[in-house]
Design a protein around this motif. Structure first.
Motif, PDB file in Angstrom:
ATOM      1  N   TRP A 267      67.462  31.787   2.486  1.00 43.76           N
ATOM      2  CA  TRP A 267      67.037  31.119   4.007  1.00 43.76           C
ATOM      3  C   TRP A 267      67.984  30.147   4.288  1.00 43.76           C
ATOM      4  O   TRP A 267      68.449  30.385   5.705  1.00 43.76           O
ATOM      5  N   LEU A 268      68.973  29.544   3.424  1.00 42.05           N
ATOM      6  CA  LEU A 268      70.135  28.884   4.045  1.00 42.05           C
ATOM      7  C   LEU A 268      71.303  29.716   4.598  1.00 42.05           C
ATOM      8  O   LEU A 268      71.819  29.606   5.576  1.00 42.05           O
ATOM      9  N   GLY A 269      71.495  30.953   3.812  1.00 42.52           N
ATOM     10  CA  GLY A 269      72.085  31.886   4.260  1.00 42.52           C
ATOM     11  C   GLY A 269      72.055  32.727   5.566  1.00 42.52           C
ATOM     12  O   GLY A 269      72.819  32.493   6.471  1.00 42.52           O
ATOM     13  N   ALA A 270      70.709  32.721   5.640  1.00 39.19           N
ATOM     14  CA  ALA A 270      70.033  33.273   6.890  1.00 39.19           C
ATOM     15  C   ALA A 270      70.327  32.455   8.061  1.00 39.19           C
ATOM     16  O   ALA A 270      70.932  32.588   9.169  1.00 39.19           O
ATOM     17  N   ALA A 271      70.354  31.263   7.891  1.00 44.70           N
ATOM     18  CA  ALA A 271      70.222  30.282   9.042  1.00 44.70           C
ATOM     19  C   ALA A 271      72.173  29.981   9.213  1.00 44.70           C
ATOM     20  O   ALA A 271      72.161  29.873  10.377  1.00 44.70           O
ATOM     21  N   ALA A 272      72.790  30.404   8.254  1.00 43.83           N
ATOM     22  CA  ALA A 272      74.250  30.178   8.617  1.00 43.83           C
ATOM     23  C   ALA A 272      74.806  31.475   9.256  1.00 43.83           C
ATOM     24  O   ALA A 272      75.675  31.304   9.929  1.00 43.83           O
ATOM     25  N   LYS A 273      74.128  32.465   8.999  1.00 50.41           N
ATOM     26  CA  LYS A 273      74.515  33.824   9.729  1.00 50.41           C
ATOM     27  C   LYS A 273      74.225  33.990  11.150  1.00 50.41           C
ATOM     28  O   LYS A 273      75.057  34.366  11.832  1.00 50.41           O
ATOM     29  N   GLY A 274      73.066  33.192  11.535  1.00 50.26           N
ATOM     30  CA  GLY A 274      72.868  33.579  12.779  1.00 50.26           C
ATOM     31  C   GLY A 274      71.235  33.372  13.326  1.00 50.26           C
ATOM     32  O   GLY A 274      70.560  33.514  12.298  1.00 50.26           O
ATOM     33  N   PRO A 275      70.899  33.350  14.553  1.00 53.14           N
ATOM     34  CA  PRO A 275      69.541  33.412  14.785  1.00 53.14           C
ATOM     35  C   PRO A 275      68.936  34.591  14.598  1.00 53.14           C
ATOM     36  O   PRO A 275      67.469  34.702  14.225  1.00 53.14           O
ATOM     37  N   LYS A 276      69.397  35.886  14.529  1.00 60.12           N
ATOM     38  CA  LYS A 276      68.773  37.187  14.469  1.00 60.12           C
ATOM     39  C   LYS A 276      68.262  37.200  12.646  1.00 60.12           C
ATOM     40  O   LYS A 276      67.309  37.412  12.511  1.00 60.12           O
TER      41      LYS A 276
ATOM     42  N   PHE B 190      68.145  34.520  10.661  1.00 52.69           N
ATOM     43  CA  PHE B 190      67.081  33.444  10.465  1.00 52.69           C
ATOM     44  C   PHE B 190      65.879  33.718  11.121  1.00 52.69           C
ATOM     45  O   PHE B 190      64.645  33.287  10.420  1.00 52.69           O
ATOM     46  N   GLU B 191      65.724  34.606  12.047  1.00 53.20           N
ATOM     47  CA  GLU B 191      64.368  34.855  12.599  1.00 53.20           C
ATOM     48  C   GLU B 191      63.687  35.929  11.648  1.00 53.20           C
ATOM     49  O   GLU B 191      62.685  35.722  11.453  1.00 53.20           O
ATOM     50  N   THR B 192      64.556  36.615  11.011  1.00 51.47           N
ATOM     51  CA  THR B 192      63.924  37.559   9.744  1.00 51.47           C
ATOM     52  C   THR B 192      63.511  36.756   8.988  1.00 51.47           C
ATOM     53  O   THR B 192      62.312  36.839   8.336  1.00 51.47           O
ATOM     54  N   ALA B 193      64.410  35.773   8.175  1.00 50.19           N
ATOM     55  CA  ALA B 193      63.723  34.737   7.229  1.00 50.19           C
ATOM     56  C   ALA B 193      62.442  34.006   7.609  1.00 50.19           C
ATOM     57  O   ALA B 193      61.723  34.020   6.782  1.00 50.19           O
ATOM     58  N   ARG B 194      62.350  33.487   8.825  1.00 51.24           N
ATOM     59  CA  ARG B 194      61.447  32.892   9.297  1.00 51.24           C
ATOM     60  C   ARG B 194      60.170  33.635   9.385  1.00 51.24           C
ATOM     61  O   ARG B 194      59.084  33.332   8.845  1.00 51.24           O
ATOM     62  N   LYS B 195      60.214  35.176   9.694  1.00 48.67           N
ATOM     63  CA  LYS B 195      58.987  36.117   9.531  1.00 48.67           C
ATOM     64  C   LYS B 195      58.711  36.072   8.127  1.00 48.67           C
ATOM     65  O   LYS B 195      57.390  36.096   7.661  1.00 48.67           O
TER      66      LYS B 195
END
Length: 157
Positions: free
Chosen positions: A59-68, A70-75
């Motif tokens: 989840w933190l890696g997805a937040a650091a990678k960018g909005p796209k 992070f949106e996948t992680a949020r889904k």
């Protein structure tokens, strides 16, 4: 048909007479007690907590990678199955923490009598249930409010 293998070894009593002793006790020998179940559960929740930490890193890696990303992680974390996994992770972390505190108390030389152990087990289960419920409800409320705020902002724009 009878099993001919022996799980015994020859030992001796203090008076020198030979006796056959079991090589290792089996689970059928033990009577299940709450303290036994809690001890096994503490180990299992340690493994689950570690696996959940890996999800946290994702989840933190997805937040650091960018909005796209992070949106996948949020889904993933926003759907009911993802939230159930997160609540299970929360419960396992809380239980493992409570079990760790119990072990810390024992390591200090306190509450190690059989009666105290039997009294502390149900308390640990109740504390875990209470803290997990409060934290889980709080997190679900925060998630619901954020979802409501995003929906409201989407209507305005």
């Amino acid at each position: 048909m009878q099993d001919i293998r022996k799980a015994l070894y020859v030992g001796s009593r203090s008076d020198g007479t030979l006796i056959e002793r079991p090589m290792s006790p089996h689970l059928q020998v033990y009577r299940y007690r709450l303290s036994m179940v809690l001890s096994i559960s503490n180990r299992i929740t340690g493994v689950i907590a570690t696996g959940g930490a890996a999800l946290g890193v994702f989840w933190l890696g997805a937040a650091a990678k960018g909005p796209k990303a992070f949106e996948t992680a949020r889904k993933v974390t926003g759907n009911p199955l993802g939230q159930l996994v997160l609540l299970g992770w929360l419960g396992s972390v809380v239980y493992h923490t409570v079990g760790g505190i119990r072990h810390l108390i024992w390591d200090a030389g306190h509450r190690y009598d059989k009666e105290e152990l039997n009294k502390d087990g149900p308390v640990a289960v109740k504390v875990t249930a209470g803290v997990s419920a409060v934290l889980g409800i709080a997190l679900l409320c925060v998630a619901g409010r954020r979802r409501h705020a995003r929906a409201k902002a989407a209507k305005v724009s």
